[in-house]
Write an enzyme that holds these catalytic residues in place. Structure first.
Site, PDB file in Angstrom:
ATOM      1  N   GLU A 168       0.811  -1.215  -0.070  1.00  0.00           N
ATOM      2  CA  GLU A 168      -0.298  -0.050   0.137  1.00  0.00           C
ATOM      3  C   GLU A 168       0.863   1.389   0.045  1.00  0.00           C
ATOM      4  OE1 GLU A 168      -3.814  -1.907   2.211  1.00  0.00           O
ATOM      5  OE2 GLU A 168      -2.670  -0.166   3.422  1.00  0.00           O
ATOM      6  N   GLU A 350      -5.420  -8.384   1.270  1.00  0.00           N
ATOM      7  CA  GLU A 350      -5.966  -8.163   2.558  1.00  0.00           C
ATOM      8  C   GLU A 350      -7.282  -7.726   2.344  1.00  0.00           C
ATOM      9  OE1 GLU A 350      -4.154  -4.981   4.672  1.00  0.00           O
ATOM     10  OE2 GLU A 350      -2.222  -5.477   4.159  1.00  0.00           O
TER      11      GLU A 350
END
Length: 457
Positions: A168, A350
């Site tokens: 991320e 995720e």
């Protein structure tokens, strides 16, 4: 409570992996056995962490890792995604710290002995503090120090199934450099764009290294995505949602897959544009073995009246993070990516929910989380039914942990952690995930091939 999401035929293929994920700073603790990182410094600044806590002990995973691997075996997962703590394995001169390297060797070897595939993330936000003192991700040189770090780790470890260079980068760049919500806590739009470019450059340099040091592993990157919806059918709100999508989603994936930044870059003031040099985008667009997709919620935008966008408050149902539960958004993201780009294999790296868990008589009855998991596996199946190639699903997270700026107040784990005693207790959602994976494996052993199907016998 039971988890009976839809299984596509591809999900019954042994190549499709179900797993769980963690990150180093959030679980490891043992801060004294590593160099300080930017999150240590951030935690020391009053008011940065909601409950005033830090990650110096966290889940004490460095000392309790065998117990945590027992939990992985109990759940029956195919794979475990974890991250390397850069400050634990490299000194200020970039030389290996043997104790840290040996820890990850033991961890990786033990996972393979248990038949659990190690998915290693090389950077999950814990930059060494001495690099931040030299500018951190605002200093182009940090990308080259990352390259050296990748070479050191990937040369030292054996048996890694997959390497992700970054987790991320939007969070590191935007939350860390534009909003100040994450370490290092800067609030400068130009800094955010510059940091993002250097992070992506670090990814490209790292991928070059992995081609040589670990060609047998699946090597890629993990990005987070949220579908950007307009608040109304008006043209101004539609334009606002499109601009948000360009800034938060396309800004990170298009350099990787298309070798260019989206048109937003042309509208930035000269001072806010990243310093893109000749050859940078070729490095960033290095071919990927996989793309990790992280998804938690959607976002709704309206025009701010100045040609920009403004996010609206999330509407119920909400997780304990205040994020809207919107499983169909995961299907939307996967389909949108597949239609826009030529994708490598995709992992949902995720997906998870923070819930207000309560330990009562030794049990945590978290039905809300179980429903969340089932709905989002259904959303993955729906995307696969429509032709998207997806190779796995990882729940976030194995353990309740240090949830960044929220401290220990928010719990995402399948396993409840008493942070005073470090006792681990598998929640009901964890038991249900285990039962789901067990039934899937039973079907695979039986040679089931008539999926897609609803539920499991």
């Amino acid at each position: 409570m039971d988890i009976r999401p839809k299984l596509t035929a591809d999900m019954l293929d042994p190549a499709f992996l179900f797993g769980v994920a963690t990150s180093s700073f959030q679980i490891e603790g043992s801060a004294g056995s590593r160099l300080p990182g930017i999150w240590d410094a951030f935690c020391d600044e009053p008011g940065r962490i909601r409950d005033g806590s830090d990650g110096r002990v966290a889940c004490d995973h460095i000392r309790r890792w065998r117990e945590d691997l027992d939990l992985l075996s109990f759940l029956g997962v195919d794979a475990y995604r974890f991250s390397i703590a850069w400050p634990r394995v490299a000194d200020e001169n970039g030389r290996p710290i043997r104790e840290g390297i040996d820890f990850y060797r033991r961890l990786t070897d033990a996972l393979n002995e248990r038949g659990i595939r190690p998915f290693v993330t090389l950077y999950h936000w814990d930059l060494p503090l001495h690099l931040q003192a030299n500018g951190g991700w605002l200093n182009r040189e940090t990308a080259y120090r990352f390259r050296d770090y990748v070479e050191m780790v990937s040369t030292a470890l054996d048996g890694v199934y997959s390497y992700a260079t970054l987790n991320e980068p939007w969070c590191s760049a935007y939350l860390g450099h534009e909003t100040g919500a994450h370490a290092p806590g800067l609030t400068d739009t130009a800094a955010g764009k510059k940091a993002a470019h250097h992070l992506l450059l670090a990814h490209g340099l790292g991928m070059q290294v992995l081609d040589t040091t670990s060609p047998q592993s699946l090597n890629g990157i993990v990005l987070n995505f949220s579908p950007c919806h307009p608040a109304s059918p008006s043209a101004t709100d539609a334009a606002a949602a499109s601009a948000a999508d360009e800034a938060f989603n396309r800004w990170y994936i298009e350099p990787l897959l298309l070798g260019r930044y989206p048109p937003l870059i042309e509208g930035l003031p000269a001072a806010a544009r990243p310093g893109v040099r000749d050859g940078d985008l070729d490095l960033i667009a290095h071919p990927l073995d996989f793309l990790g997709v992280n998804y938690y919620t959607r976002a709704v935008y309206e025009s701010d009246g100045k040609g920009g966008f403004r996010a609206l408050p999330a509407e119920p149902p909400l997780t304990d993070m205040g994020w809207q539960v919107w499983p169909e958004g995961l299907t939307e993201v996967l389909l949108q990516l597949d239609r826009r780009y030529t994708l490598p294999p995709v992992y949902v790296a995720e997906n998870g929910a923070a819930v207000r868990d309560r330990l009562v008589n030794g049990r945590v009855d978290d039905e809300e989380r179980g429903r969340y998991i089932a709905a989002h596996i259904d959303a993955v199946a729906a995307a696969m039914d429509q032709g998207v190639t997806i190779s796995g699903f990882f729940y976030w997270s194995l353990l309740d942990n240090f949830e960044w700026a929220e401290g220990y107040a928010k719990r995402f784990g399948l396993v409840y952690v008493d942070f005073e005693t470090q006792q681990r207790i598998v929640k009901q959602s964890g038991h249900c995930y285990r039962d789901f994976l067990g039934r899937r494996k039973a079907l695979m052993r039986a040679g089931a091939s008539d999926a897609p199907m609803r539920g499991l016998p």
